[in-house]
Scaffold this motif. Sequence first.
Motif, PDB file in Angstrom:
ATOM      1  N   ASN A  78       0.839  -1.197   0.000  1.00 30.44           N
ATOM      2  CA  ASN A  78       0.000   0.000   0.000  1.00 30.44           C
ATOM      3  C   ASN A  78       0.875   1.249   0.000  1.00 30.44           C
ATOM      4  OD1 ASN A  78      -1.758  -2.074   1.918  1.00 30.44           O
ATOM      5  ND2 ASN A  78      -2.964  -0.938   0.428  1.00 30.44           N
ATOM      6  N   ASP A  79       2.080   1.089   0.574  1.00 33.36           N
ATOM      7  CA  ASP A  79       3.006   2.222   0.620  1.00 33.36           C
ATOM      8  C   ASP A  79       4.422   1.697   0.791  1.00 33.36           C
ATOM      9  OD1 ASP A  79       3.712   4.865   0.453  1.00 33.36           O
ATOM     10  OD2 ASP A  79       2.821   5.474   2.370  1.00 33.36           O
ATOM     11  N   ILE A  80       5.384   2.553   0.484  1.00 35.38           N
ATOM     12  CA  ILE A  80       6.801   2.199   0.606  1.00 35.38           C
ATOM     13  C   ILE A  80       7.481   3.271   1.443  1.00 35.38           C
ATOM     14  CG2 ILE A  80       8.961   1.909  -0.711  1.00 35.38           C
ATOM     15  CD1 ILE A  80       7.016   0.949  -3.053  1.00 35.38           C
ATOM     16  N   THR A  81       8.298   2.863   2.399  1.00 35.17           N
ATOM     17  CA  THR A  81       8.961   3.864   3.249  1.00 35.17           C
ATOM     18  C   THR A  81       9.963   4.658   2.408  1.00 35.17           C
ATOM     19  OG1 THR A  81      10.788   2.390   3.908  1.00 35.17           O
ATOM     20  CG2 THR A  81       8.814   2.363   5.289  1.00 35.17           C
ATOM     21  N   PRO A  82      10.036   5.982   2.589  1.00 35.62           N
ATOM     22  CA  PRO A  82      11.026   6.765   1.842  1.00 35.62           C
ATOM     23  C   PRO A  82      12.463   6.381   2.218  1.00 35.62           C
ATOM     24  CG  PRO A  82       9.334   8.191   2.798  1.00 35.62           C
ATOM     25  CD  PRO A  82       9.143   6.837   3.408  1.00 35.62           C
ATOM     26  N   LEU A  83      12.646   5.905   3.453  1.00 38.76           N
ATOM     27  CA  LEU A  83      13.997   5.601   3.948  1.00 38.76           C
ATOM     28  C   LEU A  83      14.176   4.090   4.136  1.00 38.76           C
ATOM     29  CD1 LEU A  83      14.171   8.396   6.700  1.00 38.76           C
ATOM     30  CD2 LEU A  83      15.146   8.493   4.399  1.00 38.76           C
ATOM     31  N   THR A  84      15.435   3.641   4.127  1.00 38.81           N
ATOM     32  CA  THR A  84      15.746   2.210   4.285  1.00 38.81           C
ATOM     33  C   THR A  84      15.835   1.818   5.760  1.00 38.81           C
ATOM     34  OG1 THR A  84      18.138   2.520   4.425  1.00 38.81           O
ATOM     35  CG2 THR A  84      17.195   2.345   2.202  1.00 38.81           C
ATOM     36  N   ASN A  85      16.078   0.521   5.983  1.00 38.12           N
ATOM     37  CA  ASN A  85      16.276   0.018   7.354  1.00 38.12           C
ATOM     38  C   ASN A  85      17.556   0.577   7.970  1.00 38.12           C
ATOM     39  OD1 ASN A  85      17.866  -1.647   5.553  1.00 38.12           O
ATOM     40  ND2 ASN A  85      18.154  -3.081   7.233  1.00 38.12           N
ATOM     41  N   GLU A  86      18.482   1.041   7.141  1.00 41.73           N
ATOM     42  CA  GLU A  86      19.721   1.641   7.652  1.00 41.73           C
ATOM     43  C   GLU A  86      19.488   3.084   8.097  1.00 41.73           C
ATOM     44  OE1 GLU A  86      23.677   0.425   7.493  1.00 41.73           O
ATOM     45  OE2 GLU A  86      22.040  -0.500   8.590  1.00 41.73           O
ATOM     46  N   GLN A  87      18.351   3.649   7.683  1.00 41.39           N
ATOM     47  CA  GLN A  87      18.062   5.066   7.975  1.00 41.39           C
ATOM     48  C   GLN A  87      16.850   5.208   8.907  1.00 41.39           C
ATOM     49  OE1 GLN A  87      17.449   5.579   3.726  1.00 41.39           O
ATOM     50  NE2 GLN A  87      19.142   7.026   3.606  1.00 41.39           N
ATOM     51  N   ASP A  88      16.555   4.151   9.670  1.00 37.50           N
ATOM     52  CA  ASP A  88      15.373   4.165  10.560  1.00 37.50           C
ATOM     53  C   ASP A  88      14.080   4.373   9.776  1.00 37.50           C
ATOM     54  OD1 ASP A  88      16.748   3.754  12.966  1.00 37.50           O
ATOM     55  OD2 ASP A  88      17.242   5.874  13.131  1.00 37.50           O
ATOM     56  N   GLY A  89      14.001   3.754   8.601  1.00 38.13           N
ATOM     57  CA  GLY A  89      12.838   3.938   7.740  1.00 38.13           C
ATOM     58  C   GLY A  89      11.516   3.597   8.401  1.00 38.13           C
ATOM     59  N   LEU A  90      11.485   2.496   9.161  1.00 37.69           N
ATOM     60  CA  LEU A  90      10.250   2.097   9.843  1.00 37.69           C
ATOM     61  C   LEU A  90       9.855   3.145  10.882  1.00 37.69           C
ATOM     62  CD1 LEU A  90       9.190  -1.343  11.177  1.00 37.69           C
ATOM     63  CD2 LEU A  90       9.421   0.500  12.817  1.00 37.69           C
ATOM     64  N   ALA A  91      10.831   3.584  11.680  1.00 39.48           N
ATOM     65  CA  ALA A  91      10.547   4.542  12.754  1.00 39.48           C
ATOM     66  C   ALA A  91      10.006   5.862  12.201  1.00 39.48           C
ATOM     67  CB  ALA A  91      11.809   4.787  13.575  1.00 39.48           C
ATOM     68  N   HIS A  92      10.664   6.392  11.184  1.00 36.09           N
ATOM     69  CA  HIS A  92      10.222   7.670  10.611  1.00 36.09           C
ATOM     70  C   HIS A  92       8.821   7.549  10.004  1.00 36.09           C
ATOM     71  CE1 HIS A  92      13.804  10.098  11.271  1.00 36.09           C
ATOM     72  NE2 HIS A  92      14.537   9.048  10.916  1.00 36.09           N
ATOM     73  N   TYR A  93       8.582   6.425   9.336  1.00 35.77           N
ATOM     74  CA  TYR A  93       7.277   6.227   8.693  1.00 35.77           C
ATOM     75  C   TYR A  93       6.174   6.127   9.748  1.00 35.77           C
ATOM     76  CZ  TYR A  93       3.669   4.540   5.560  1.00 35.77           C
ATOM     77  OH  TYR A  93       2.504   4.419   4.837  1.00 35.77           O
ATOM     78  N   LEU A  94       6.422   5.334  10.763  1.00 32.56           N
ATOM     79  CA  LEU A  94       5.404   5.089  11.788  1.00 32.56           C
ATOM     80  C   LEU A  94       5.118   6.346  12.602  1.00 32.56           C
ATOM     81  CD1 LEU A  94       3.767   2.590  12.509  1.00 32.56           C
ATOM     82  CD2 LEU A  94       5.498   1.989  14.198  1.00 32.56           C
ATOM     83  N   GLU A  95       6.139   7.103  12.862  1.00 27.13           N
ATOM     84  CA  GLU A  95       6.004   8.350  13.623  1.00 27.13           C
ATOM     85  C   GLU A  95       5.021   9.279  12.902  1.00 27.13           C
ATOM     86  OE1 GLU A  95       9.225  10.674  16.194  1.00 27.13           O
ATOM     87  OE2 GLU A  95       9.700  10.632  14.056  1.00 27.13           O
ATOM     88  N   GLU A  96       5.175   9.345  11.596  1.00 30.99           N
ATOM     89  CA  GLU A  96       4.307  10.211  10.796  1.00 30.99           C
ATOM     90  C   GLU A  96       2.907   9.592  10.659  1.00 30.99           C
ATOM     91  OE1 GLU A  96       4.772  11.988   6.394  1.00 30.99           O
ATOM     92  OE2 GLU A  96       6.572  12.127   7.641  1.00 30.99           O
ATOM     93  N   TYR A  97       2.868   8.315  10.355  1.00 34.99           N
ATOM     94  CA  TYR A  97       1.596   7.618  10.108  1.00 34.99           C
ATOM     95  C   TYR A  97       0.690   7.667  11.344  1.00 34.99           C
ATOM     96  CZ  TYR A  97      -1.634   3.912   8.695  1.00 34.99           C
ATOM     97  OH  TYR A  97      -2.763   3.178   8.362  1.00 34.99           O
ATOM     98  N   LEU A  98       1.290   7.469  12.526  1.00 36.24           N
ATOM     99  CA  LEU A  98       0.501   7.460  13.767  1.00 36.24           C
ATOM    100  C   LEU A  98       0.466   8.837  14.441  1.00 36.24           C
ATOM    101  CD1 LEU A  98       1.753   4.108  15.370  1.00 36.24           C
ATOM    102  CD2 LEU A  98      -0.382   4.460  14.139  1.00 36.24           C
ATOM    103  N   LYS A  99       1.087   9.831  13.777  1.00 37.22           N
ATOM    104  CA  LYS A  99       1.147  11.204  14.325  1.00 37.22           C
ATOM    105  C   LYS A  99       1.696  11.211  15.744  1.00 37.22           C
ATOM    106  CE  LYS A  99      -2.747  12.745  11.443  1.00 37.22           C
ATOM    107  NZ  LYS A  99      -2.857  11.497  10.645  1.00 37.22           N
ATOM    108  N   LEU A 100       2.881  10.601  15.920  1.00 36.06           N
ATOM    109  CA  LEU A 100       3.482  10.458  17.255  1.00 36.06           C
ATOM    110  C   LEU A 100       4.465  11.575  17.572  1.00 36.06           C
ATOM    111  CD1 LEU A 100       4.268   6.638  17.101  1.00 36.06           C
ATOM    112  CD2 LEU A 100       2.416   7.693  18.394  1.00 36.06           C
ATOM    113  N   ALA A 101       4.876  12.315  16.548  1.00 29.38           N
ATOM    114  CA  ALA A 101       5.950  13.312  16.746  1.00 29.38           C
ATOM    115  C   ALA A 101       5.485  14.431  17.675  1.00 29.38           C
ATOM    116  CB  ALA A 101       6.365  13.865  15.402  1.00 29.38           C
TER     117      ALA A 101
END
Length: 269
Positions: free
Chosen positions: A246-269
Amino acid sequence: MEQKLIAIDLDGTTLNNQSQITQKTKEVLTKAVQAGHIVSIVTGRPNRISENYYDFLGLRSPMINFNGAVGHIPHQQWDKEYALTFNKDITFEIMAKKQHLGIQVIAAEGKNMALADVPNTVIDDFFPVTLKANEVLNRINLKEDPSAMTMLVKRPQMKKVVSLLEDEFGDKINVGVWGGPNPILELSPKGVDKAHGVKFLADTYQIDRKNIVAFGDEHNDAEMIDYAGWGVVMQNGTKQLKALANDITPLTNEQDGLAHYLEEYLKLA
């Protein structure tokens, strides 16, 4: 925001290429749990080499191991725990044909079992390097049906081994090829995959399929990415998996791609 079930693969997704979880990733996943979401590790790894990550993240949720074959809550008895297996006779039949097939190491595993037929120094952590007498894969020690078998195969034989195993045992097991750098095959109970584990988690927590968010990067994540209401594939993921996303993270696993994506997706910042 409605409660989400967040299913996270480990290698290539939550872990960086040094097999570590960064502080950033830990912080974001902790925030997600504090916000009321369920974060669950769904991995092909055995529990013996994934509970350290579970503990580092401070999770309390169930964990899915062996690509969906085992679901449990680490360090405790849980009445909903499950373990799917296949007949141990398959293990013995494959062992008898080991030389003929060009297999170098055979391991049989379950939640509380890790047996290998020979010590292995090729791949750190993956197969045992030294074996005590009770850890050797043989008819005496393999008393219960395994949830998974892994095999190190000579690379040129890979295709041949896969087709021979599928011809002979295809009605009882899935034959999977590991996506990593080493020529490893993985056998699991027929029809079991990560989606099986994720569906179990969703049923357990009564979470609607549309509220499942799954993260992965490799072919063994395909069914889970497909099943989830929102399947997210890592920037470093395979081309085939990205086609299901459904979507692809802009960043890789070396760049904390999951963390950055989830932070935005769940509005955690």
